[in-house]
Write a protein that holds these residues in place. Structure first.
Motif, PDB file in Angstrom:
ATOM      1  N   ALA A  65       0.863  -1.230  -0.019  1.00  0.00           N
ATOM      2  CA  ALA A  65      -0.138  -0.115  -0.097  1.00  0.00           C
ATOM      3  C   ALA A  65       0.768   1.130  -0.035  1.00  0.00           C
ATOM      4  O   ALA A  65       1.778   1.521   0.926  1.00  0.00           O
ATOM      5  CB  ALA A  65      -0.962   0.107   1.176  1.00  0.00           C
ATOM      6  N   CYS A  66       0.643   2.293  -0.929  1.00  0.00           N
ATOM      7  CA  CYS A  66       1.377   3.217  -1.076  1.00  0.00           C
ATOM      8  C   CYS A  66       1.335   4.078   0.267  1.00  0.00           C
ATOM      9  O   CYS A  66       0.074   4.327   0.918  1.00  0.00           O
ATOM     10  CB  CYS A  66       0.983   4.067  -2.035  1.00  0.00           C
ATOM     11  N   PRO A  67       2.163   4.576   0.999  1.00  0.00           N
ATOM     12  CA  PRO A  67       2.245   5.280   2.465  1.00  0.00           C
ATOM     13  C   PRO A  67       1.686   6.507   2.231  1.00  0.00           C
ATOM     14  O   PRO A  67       1.122   7.012   3.149  1.00  0.00           O
ATOM     15  CB  PRO A  67       3.721   5.362   2.699  1.00  0.00           C
ATOM     16  N   TRP A  68       1.275   7.224   1.042  1.00  0.00           N
ATOM     17  CA  TRP A  68       0.834   8.424   0.850  1.00  0.00           C
ATOM     18  C   TRP A  68      -0.835   8.461   0.921  1.00  0.00           C
ATOM     19  O   TRP A  68      -1.345   8.790   1.771  1.00  0.00           O
ATOM     20  CB  TRP A  68       1.294   9.148  -0.493  1.00  0.00           C
ATOM     21  N   HIS A  69      -1.449   7.526   0.085  1.00  0.00           N
ATOM     22  CA  HIS A  69      -2.826   7.563   0.044  1.00  0.00           C
ATOM     23  C   HIS A  69      -3.544   6.083  -0.071  1.00  0.00           C
ATOM     24  O   HIS A  69      -4.664   5.945  -0.373  1.00  0.00           O
ATOM     25  CB  HIS A  69      -3.429   8.375  -1.141  1.00  0.00           C
ATOM     26  N   GLY A  70      -2.660   5.102   0.054  1.00  0.00           N
ATOM     27  CA  GLY A  70      -3.072   3.820   0.301  1.00  0.00           C
ATOM     28  C   GLY A  70      -3.393   2.942  -1.104  1.00  0.00           C
ATOM     29  O   GLY A  70      -4.096   1.919  -1.030  1.00  0.00           O
ATOM     30  N   ALA A 197       1.752  15.231  -1.425  1.00  0.00           N
ATOM     31  CA  ALA A 197       0.813  14.214  -1.057  1.00  0.00           C
ATOM     32  C   ALA A 197      -0.317  14.905  -0.607  1.00  0.00           C
ATOM     33  O   ALA A 197      -1.519  14.207  -0.232  1.00  0.00           O
ATOM     34  CB  ALA A 197       1.481  13.376   0.128  1.00  0.00           C
ATOM     35  N   CYS A 198      -0.330  16.281  -0.187  1.00  0.00           N
ATOM     36  CA  CYS A 198      -1.367  17.022  -0.001  1.00  0.00           C
ATOM     37  C   CYS A 198      -2.064  17.810  -1.418  1.00  0.00           C
ATOM     38  O   CYS A 198      -1.495  18.523  -2.104  1.00  0.00           O
ATOM     39  CB  CYS A 198      -1.110  18.187   0.980  1.00  0.00           C
ATOM     40  N   CYS A 202      -8.824  17.868  -1.928  1.00  0.00           N
ATOM     41  CA  CYS A 202      -8.039  17.144  -0.949  1.00  0.00           C
ATOM     42  C   CYS A 202      -8.099  15.663  -1.095  1.00  0.00           C
ATOM     43  O   CYS A 202      -9.041  15.143  -1.714  1.00  0.00           O
ATOM     44  CB  CYS A 202      -8.986  17.366   0.159  1.00  0.00           C
ATOM     45  N   SER A 203      -7.233  14.974  -0.902  1.00  0.00           N
ATOM     46  CA  SER A 203      -7.097  13.447  -1.278  1.00  0.00           C
ATOM     47  C   SER A 203      -8.027  12.713  -0.604  1.00  0.00           C
ATOM     48  O   SER A 203      -8.486  11.645  -0.804  1.00  0.00           O
ATOM     49  CB  SER A 203      -5.488  12.865  -0.853  1.00  0.00           C
ATOM     50  N   ILE A 204      -8.431  13.128   0.655  1.00  0.00           N
ATOM     51  CA  ILE A 204      -9.585  12.360   1.480  1.00  0.00           C
ATOM     52  C   ILE A 204     -10.881  12.618   0.515  1.00  0.00           C
ATOM     53  O   ILE A 204     -11.573  11.574   0.320  1.00  0.00           O
ATOM     54  CB  ILE A 204      -9.883  12.748   2.566  1.00  0.00           C
ATOM     55  N   THR A 205     -10.963  13.682  -0.015  1.00  0.00           N
ATOM     56  CA  THR A 205     -12.154  13.980  -0.888  1.00  0.00           C
ATOM     57  C   THR A 205     -12.181  13.159  -2.187  1.00  0.00           C
ATOM     58  O   THR A 205     -13.035  12.411  -2.739  1.00  0.00           O
ATOM     59  CB  THR A 205     -12.417  15.344  -1.172  1.00  0.00           C
ATOM     60  N   GLU A 206     -11.128  12.664  -2.850  1.00  0.00           N
ATOM     61  CA  GLU A 206     -10.997  11.997  -3.855  1.00  0.00           C
ATOM     62  C   GLU A 206     -10.921  10.444  -3.581  1.00  0.00           C
ATOM     63  O   GLU A 206     -11.840  10.038  -4.345  1.00  0.00           O
ATOM     64  CB  GLU A 206      -9.367  12.301  -4.393  1.00  0.00           C
TER      65      GLU A 206
END
Length: 376
Positions: A65-70, A197-198, A202-206
């Motif tokens: 799993a990529c440590p940035w966004h999984g 990574a930010c 937002c990556s969470i929104t993505e």
């Protein structure tokens, strides 16, 4: 095909991973279940270092799993999990006399599949809904309560008065967001790993377009001309919900650092701060510092405060006094007047000429230091 030495087997014990350089590319080596494998190190999402990721058995194989966004990849085949079509590059490995040899070129090329982000198209393309004549006012209530045991909120009531006045006197379009009614995740600190990574959106929104902050991004960045934020004072500070939102707004400010891209232009912000104990000026200063860093402009006298002082522990009487007072109605109306006069002026500004005197990536004191694990 030519092979090159990248490490000794003793440098890659069972259950470990390592990032190596092959020509001009970085490759992630893995040693699991007695087998050494290699895939491209740069995640196909935002370039995160796969060699630093967590490896687990799942999806019928062994995945990193990529440590940035999984984002996940099979460490042998480079394939994404079932349901996804992404393909990471794969390199051939040979072991000779405890030496790990890797092919100079991948034997499987990487393919980044198309992901459906149509739900976020307006944010990705920055489809602003403001115009030279629009008057869109967004109210954000940050007070926290159990709506099944609703109580009277002085900050939220003052915000409602302000929005009603703006509609009645100026014909403004208004919206109110109650943060407590939005189900949104805390900022998960991806920026602390790497500025890239930010992301915006937002990556969470993505990852989850239904995350409640998506509404805040749309209404604050794309729709609003004026933002009114209302907060109670909690132990001398703004509401904890405000700070939860503010952390997720780092994605807006970070676009300046990454891309010199100012998302907030020609927008006004003002604040309503209420509490039983006095710390209004300090809270106002915190709010103003953050919102100016996003790009907002303030009218003269940009906050309204209500407080009964340090010894006012009789909060039931606080509400009684608040309801009887003409002060809140008058001052919220005056604040709206100031906001609308200010927005009428700044809409004349040429946004192309707005410059953010903020640090950019090239300003870092360590800009000339290479991180061997990163791909960017």
């Amino acid at each position: 095909m030519d092979f090159i030495k990248v490490a000794s087997l003793s440098e890659l014990p069972e259950g470990s991973s390592k990032i190596v350089k092959v020509k001009n590319s970085k490759v992630a080596l893995f040693h699991f279940d007695g087998k050494v494998t290699a895939i491209g190190n740069a995640c196909l999402h935002k370039g995160g270092p796969l060699g630093l990721g967590c490896v687990e058995k799942k999806h019928g194989g062994t995945f990193v799993a990529c440590p940035w966004h999984g984002w996940e990849y099979n460490i042998e085949t480079g394939k994404a999990p079932p349901g996804y079509k992404d393909q990471q590059s794969v390199y051939e490995i040979k072991i000779e006399d405890d030496v790990i040899l890797i092919s100079e070129e991948p034997i499987v090329q990487s393919i980044k599949a198309t992901h459906d982000l149509s739900d976020l198209a307006d944010l990705i393309d920055l489809k602003y809904q403001t115009t030279g004549t629009s008057l869109n006012i967004l109210g954000i209530s940050t007070t926290n309560m159990n709506d099944n045991l609703a109580r009277f909120s002085t900050s939220e009531n003052a915000l409602e008065k302000a929005l009603a006045y703006a509609t009645e006197k100026y014909g403004a379009e208004t919206k109110m967001i109650k943060l407590r009614q939005l189900n949104f995740r805390h900022c998960e600190g991806y920026y602390s790993q790497h500025m890239n990574a930010c992301t915006w959106p937002c990556s969470i929104t993505e990852m989850d377009a239904k995350d409640g902050m998506t509404q805040v991004y749309r209404d604050m960045v794309l729709w609003a001309d004026i933002v009114l934020l209302a907060t109670p004072i909690r132990w001398g500070n703004a509401s904890s919900l405000y700070y939860k939102m503010a952390e997720r707004l780092n994605t807006v400010q970070n676009q300046i650092t990454l891309n010199k891209n100012i998302l907030i232009k020609n927008k006004v912000a003002a604040f309503i701060i209420t509490g039983g104990q006095d710390n209004i000026q300090s809270v106002a200063g915190q709010l103003m510092w953050f919102f100016t860093d996003l790009g907002f402009v303030f009218p003269p006298f940009s906050f309204v405060g209500w407080s009964r002082g340090w010894t006012a522990e009789d909060m039931d009487k606080n509400v009684l006094q608040f309801k009887k007072s003409d002060y809140i109605k008058r001052t919220t109306e005056e604040m709206i007047d100031n906001c609308i006069e200010t927005i009428s002026q700044i809409k004349k500004m040429n946004t192309i000429k707005i410059i953010a005197p903020k640090p950019h990536r090239q300003d870092s004191l360590s800009v000339d230091i290479e991180n061997p694990d990163m791909n960017l």
